[in-house]
Design an enzyme around this catalytic site. Structure first.
Site, mmCIF file in Angstrom:
data_model
loop_
_atom_site.group_PDB
_atom_site.id
_atom_site.type_symbol
_atom_site.label_atom_id
_atom_site.label_comp_id
_atom_site.label_asym_id
_atom_site.label_seq_id
_atom_site.Cartn_x
_atom_site.Cartn_y
_atom_site.Cartn_z
ATOM 1 N N GLU A 280 21.116 105.172 -2.220
ATOM 2 C CA GLU A 280 21.372 103.795 -2.664
ATOM 3 C C GLU A 280 20.161 102.945 -2.293
ATOM 4 O O GLU A 280 19.634 103.048 -1.178
ATOM 5 C CB GLU A 280 22.632 103.242 -1.990
ATOM 6 N N GLU A 285 20.280 91.646 -1.586
ATOM 7 C CA GLU A 285 21.591 91.659 -0.940
ATOM 8 C C GLU A 285 21.615 90.661 0.213
ATOM 9 O O GLU A 285 20.618 90.473 0.918
ATOM 10 C CB GLU A 285 21.931 93.058 -0.422
#
Length: 478
Positions: A280, A285
């Site tokens: 990932e 974020e």
């Protein structure tokens, strides 16, 4: 087809060839003869207006050669008409004799086309012979070339500047998500949030009817969180995943706005199969009121950073915690690097008009770059990215101790906005991160993130993505 204005024949040869083409057309109809005769007649008309005194003696001299034979042939008995073949043979010989003059005149005509013809010819007529032999007159075009688009696989791309102004790039676009067709090529995720957020992801039809997605007046894709004043459980939200799957790529995302505010947890990321085996890569974020982006990778055991030093990693950001990127060995935290720019996330990003994020995945490892609005490299804007010339990345996960094709494979790109969940909810009472000087519990007056989500729809007016484009590039060596 040739423009009439490009012919500049001497009057003698123009008159001769007009008459000759007329004779040939009368004896053996050929569509080109009447068209060509019209061209030469046009020249004679122009010459007669400018030099009337010269045309009469000229025509008298040429009449014996051209017009009179035609009249004689028309009045001749049928037996003589049968000699048409021998007449044509004679006429051909005469034409050959005069061909030197025609060749000279054609050189003059084409010289006008190639040298003196104006760059625009909107008032010019062009005479052509169509495939069925009928002469037609059509307006001349300006011959301008349309702008070309960048190469795409499923969607319409933006026009790229010509190679004369932009250096060529080895990175070629394989996917282009932008404009009215932005949502083409994405799947809408509708399962339960795997990070335990207080959201219900909805399908495309529901998102459209609820006003959660749109292409706004700026041509940007918007993805919102539901703002109904009160809900009984979870709020509707949007999570989309590209249908395109890639191994190695340069992913470039341009956004004007991202979700921000207490309880929000937005992300733009790429992910492989069988998490965390496929790896990932979190490009963007953060949670709540954070203003500094965090880029993180999550992998199977065995992937790590070679140093904690920003200088050694050649990055502008700062390592947040562990150099171990394994999800299982870090309680799913992976190895994160935080930007030192307060306009890289949340309200700071939005207040600056957004910017561009780029994730480079190649043999050297994985890098994340951030370019605030106003500082975007021209090669990105031109659709010909040259990452080797960019400044140091915000984050760098080198191949030294983490093989980029062993720990990452078959990725898709993802946008989502969840609420609360394992991160935003877990730090509801926390401070100390850039942008979060006051805890969300204190700011909102709600003791839990979930209670705030259910009761405070208006608080999510800024919880939306506004994305101009997502471009996915690849090279033959990436």
């Amino acid at each position: 087809c040739l423009p009439v204005s490009s012919f500049h024949f001497s009057p003698s040869s123009a008159y001769y060839w007009y008459s000759s083409f007329t004779i040939f057309h009368a004896l053996d109809p050929w569509p080109g003869a009447s068209i060509a005769g019209a061209l030469f007649y046009s020249q004679l008309t122009t010459y007669s207006v400018r030099h009337p005194s010269r045309l009469i003696p000229l025509s008298s001299r040429l009449a014996m050669l051209t017009v009179l034979p035609l009249i004689a042939l028309a009045l001749a008995p049928a037996s003589l008409v049968e000699a048409k073949s021998s007449f044509l043979t004679h006429a051909h010989k005469v034409a050959v004799k005069h061909s030197a003059g025609l060749a000279r005149d054609l050189r003059m005509a084409f010289g006008g086309v190639l040298v003196t013809q104006p760059t625009t010819s909107s008032n010019q007529n062009v005479y052509c012979v169509s495939s069925n032999g009928i002469g037609v007159s059509v307006p001349a075009s300006n011959h301008s070339s349309p702008s070309s688009s960048s190469p795409t696989s499923t969607t319409t791309g933006t026009a790229a500047p010509s190679s004369s102004s932009v250096a060529s790039s080895p990175w070629k676009a394989i996917q282009n998500y932008t404009g009215q067709t932005f949502f083409n090529g994405w799947d809408f995720y509708t399962s339960a949030d795997p990070t335990n957020g207080n959201v219900q992801y909805v399908d495309q039809g529901t998102a459209q009817s609820a006003g959660l997605i749109q292409i706004n007046s700026n041509g940007n894709a918007v993805m919102r969180v539901e703002t109904t004043p009160q809900v009984q459980s979870n709020r509707q939200s949007v999570r989309i995943t590209t249908q395109a799957i890639f191994n190695g790529a340069l992913v470039v995302m341009d956004a004007a706005h991202m979700p921000t505010g207490c309880a929000t947890w937005p992300a733009f990321w790429t992910n492989g199969p069988n998490w965390p085996a496929g790896g990932e890569i979190d490009i963007i974020e953060g949670v709540n009121n954070y203003t500094n982006n965090q880029a993180t990778i999550h992998t199977n055991p065995g992937c790590s950073l070679p140093s904690t030093s920003s200088a050694s990693l050649n990055i502008s950001g700062t390592l947040v915690a562990s150099t171990d990127c394994s999800a299982s060995e870090t309680d799913n935290q992976g190895c994160g690097i935080r930007s030192n720019l307060s306009n890289s996330f949340g309200s700071g990003f939005n207040g600056n008009g957004g910017g561009v994020y780029a994730m480079l995945w190649d043999n050297s490892g994985i890098k994340v770059f951030f370019f605030p609005r106003g500082s975007i490299p021209s090669d990105i804007s031109a659709g010909a990215p040259q990452p080797q010339g960019w400044p140091s990345p915000m984050a760098n996960f080198p191949a030294t101790d983490c093989s980029p094709y062993q720990f990452f494979n078959n990725h898709s790109a993802i946008f989502d906005t969840t609420l609360c969940g394992d991160w935003a909810g877990a730090v509801w009472n926390s401070t100390g991160v850039p942008g979060q000087d006051v805890s969300c519990a204190q700011q909102t007056g709600f003791s839990t993130c979930a209670a705030f989500v259910q009761a405070s729809g208006a608080s999510f007016s800024e919880a939306y993505w506004e994305v101009s484009s997502v471009m996915i590039y690849q090279t033959t060596t990436s």
